[in-house]
Design a protein around this motif. Structure first.
Motif, PDB file in Angstrom:
ATOM      1  N   ILE A 294     -25.996 -57.492 -82.916  1.00 11.72           N
ATOM      2  CA  ILE A 294     -27.352 -57.237 -83.392  1.00 11.72           C
ATOM      3  C   ILE A 294     -28.140 -58.545 -83.327  1.00 11.72           C
ATOM      4  N   ASP A 295     -29.383 -58.488 -83.672  1.00 11.02           N
ATOM      5  CA  ASP A 295     -30.351 -59.592 -83.555  1.00 11.02           C
ATOM      6  C   ASP A 295     -30.720 -59.810 -82.088  1.00 11.02           C
ATOM      7  N   SER A 296     -31.964 -60.239 -81.886  1.00 11.78           N
ATOM      8  CA  SER A 296     -32.449 -60.407 -80.515  1.00 11.78           C
ATOM      9  C   SER A 296     -31.836 -61.660 -79.896  1.00 11.78           C
ATOM     10  N   PRO A 297     -31.883 -61.833 -78.566  1.00 12.62           N
ATOM     11  CA  PRO A 297     -32.475 -60.929 -77.584  1.00 12.62           C
ATOM     12  C   PRO A 297     -31.634 -59.663 -77.368  1.00 12.62           C
ATOM     13  N   TYR A 298     -32.339 -58.513 -77.401  1.00 12.35           N
ATOM     14  CA  TYR A 298     -31.647 -57.220 -77.301  1.00 12.35           C
ATOM     15  C   TYR A 298     -31.380 -56.899 -75.833  1.00 12.35           C
ATOM     16  N   THR A 299     -30.209 -57.292 -75.358  1.00 11.15           N
ATOM     17  CA  THR A 299     -29.912 -57.152 -73.939  1.00 11.15           C
ATOM     18  C   THR A 299     -28.980 -55.984 -73.638  1.00 11.15           C
TER      19      THR A 299
END
Ligand SMILES: NC(=O)c1ccc[n+]([C@@H]2O[C@H](COP(=O)([O-])OP(=O)(O)OC[C@H]3O[C@@H](n4cnc5c(N)ncnc54)[C@H](OP(=O)(O)O)[C@@H]3O)[C@@H](O)[C@H]2O)c1
Length: 250
Positions: free
Chosen positions: A170-175
């Motif tokens: 979890i947490d960005s960057p959402y790749t």
């Protein structure tokens, strides 16, 4: 002692780009291994050296690993079939977990300098629990089998290593292409880091904490030849004491 030169493989990915940022913040010299030089140039500018390579192709690796002292390997593909698998036709994927997490990692291990000070690998929770839900579902297309093959190649290589097994990222960057990406799932910086050994933890893990663990562990001898899980749970203290967390691995 030679000045550290860290090769980050998978540097354009979610965890990889954060690992690059963390390593630069800590004053390390960084080279990135990427299939896409333009993307890396756009992300990192002149702050890193760029080596173009593909871990599936051993002949692209010698130049990338030349003189590196540490490798942080954050490469990966999706657990389930997606465009990232690079399908040539319905039956033939060129960049599946088997090719990236097993064959590709073995190639990178084989290419690594013999005097490498650390090979850090981002694996996954569940490699030892493939028959248990939810890992049985996650492993439907063999991602955990492939990660385990990669882990074994590293652990038997004779190189000093650290294997990090995160939970769902979890947490960005959402790749990734999953529910956590759709929901933009985040810790909001409020959840503590929990580490464990023996593949027993379950939960979500911040990409930021995985990347930080990748960089923090290379300066901590306690983490040499250790494999550990990492998830986020409970209230986060003001400062995360990585040395104290790693001390729990003994
Ligand atoms: N998603 C989850 O919930 C989860 C859970 C546990 C563990 N993990 C693992 O955590 C790691 C980091 O995840 P992430 O979300 O940061 O991954 P990501 O964003 O998908 O990044 C993967 C990286 O691997 C690179 N790559 C893929 N195939 C390659 C190849 N053949 N040669 C060289 N580089 C290649 C990609 O480069 P390009 O830019 O060229 O595509 C990209 O930089 C992965 O190993 C993943 O398996 C994920």
């Amino acid at each position: 002692m030679t000045a550290a030169l860290i090769l980050v493989a998978g540097a354009t990915g979610g965890v990889g780009q954060l690992a690059v940022a963390k390593a630069l913040e800590k004053g390390f010299t960084v080279r990135v291994l990427t299939r896409q030089a333009d993307k890396a140039k756009q992300m990192f500018g002149d702050r890193v050296e760029i080596a173009v390579g593909d871990i599936r192709q051993p002949n692209t690796l010698p130049a990338a690993v030349q003189n590196v002292t540490h490798i942080i390997c954050c490469t990966g593909t999706t657990a389930f079939p997606s465009a990232k698998w690079d399908f040539q036709n319905f039956f033939s994927a060129q960049n599946s977990p088997q090719q990236v997490d097993a064959v590709g990692v073995k190639n990178l291990v084989a290419a690594a300098p013999q005097d490498l000070q650390r090979f850090v690998f981002v694996s996954s929770c569940g490699v030892l629990r493939k028959k248990q839900f939810p890992f049985s579902i996650l492993n439907a297309f063999g991602v955990l089998d492939a990660k385990q093959e990669g882990e074994e190649a590293i652990a038997t290589s004779g190189l000093p290593y650290t294997i990090i097994r995160p939970g769902r990222l979890i947490d960005s960057p959402y790749t990734s292409y999953d529910l956590n990406t759709l929901l933009k799932a985040t810790t909001d910086g409020k959840l503590a880091v929990v580490v464990g050994t023996g593949d027993t933890l379950v939960g979500d893990t911040s990409r930021i904490d995985v990347a930080t663990a990748c960089v923090e562990c290379i300066s901590d001898p306690v983490t040499v030849n250790k494999t550990f899980e990492i998830v986020n749970s409970g209230a986060r203290p003001e400062i995360t004491d990585w040395e104290a967390l790693f001390a729990q691995l003994n």
